[in-house]
Enzyme design. Sequence first.
Site, PDB file in Angstrom:
ATOM      1  N   ASP A 160       0.859  -1.195   0.000  1.00  0.00           N
ATOM      2  CA  ASP A 160       0.000   0.000   0.000  1.00  0.00           C
ATOM      3  C   ASP A 160       0.889   1.237   0.000  1.00  0.00           C
ATOM      4  OD1 ASP A 160      -2.110   1.769   0.182  1.00  0.00           O
ATOM      5  OD2 ASP A 160      -2.690   1.224   2.222  1.00  0.00           O
ATOM      6  N   LEU A 161       1.831   1.268  -0.938  1.00  0.00           N
ATOM      7  CA  LEU A 161       2.921   2.237  -0.858  1.00  0.00           C
ATOM      8  C   LEU A 161       2.596   3.526  -1.615  1.00  0.00           C
ATOM      9  CD1 LEU A 161       5.577   2.753   0.414  1.00  0.00           C
ATOM     10  CD2 LEU A 161       6.704   1.455  -1.394  1.00  0.00           C
TER      11      LEU A 161
END
Length: 286
Positions: A194-195
């Site tokens: 979830d960068l």
Amino acid sequence: MMTGRLGPPDEVRAACSLSALRPVGGGSIAHSYRAQTPRGPVFVKTMQAPEPGFFNREAVGLRALSVPGGPPVPDVLYEHEQALVLRWIEPGEGSVPGQEEDFGRRLAALHSRTGLRFGAVDDSARGYLGSVPIDLTPQDTWAASYLERRVYPLARRALSGSLITAAQLEQVARLVEHPEVCGPAEPPTLVHGDLWPGNRVIGQDGRSWLIDPSAQYGHRELDLAVMRMFGGFSDRVFSAYREVFPLAPGAERRVPLHQLAMLLVHVLLFGRGYTPKVAQALAALR
């Protein structure tokens, strides 16, 4: 001390000796605070009624991402079903020479950690992307893990809420039928999952700290594609990464594929405003 229903439960306040709670900005899922303790400042995030195991999955992910040579992650100090207490990372006030290149190299080091199968980093198959549950049941291929158990179920849920069309769901189904769209086979790679820029904190020493993971053994192109969705990462990050860990041919064409799950989660969380972006990604994959 801040009081009221939005703050952490009394059990957490007492266990960590929290005082001087101050709300801080961050994501849109949980309520976040900076608090004082006898051992120094901490970061506290809390929700009144989170999904089962929500904060446990974050804590497990942070511990998994603590890889030698990789981006640093904050220590998990206390875990509760309604809250998580982490080491406070003091943000830097400006850029430090070489910080973007350092992050690119550290991310490559993180992605060098591999597992046996695609999916969960531990024995639990339950994961979250934002607050949306995802299935991390271990699979032998990335296509099975990502397309079959994540993208297609998210698309079905979006259709049930009239957030995408039946034709768009059919496009997703065709992707499932063609696992070769995922590109050349690579081993399961430890990824943040979830960068987006909000999940990177640049500390006072210029290092990039990772927070709020959806950690899993996935495909490293997933992190790199999500990093490109909202800006916030310079070209120097990607160049330094590729110098250490070159990408397989066709990686550029697969960016929309690896953004698709995140786009569907945004549709589910924030509504039809993101539906055109889903349509654009699917059109690029025809």
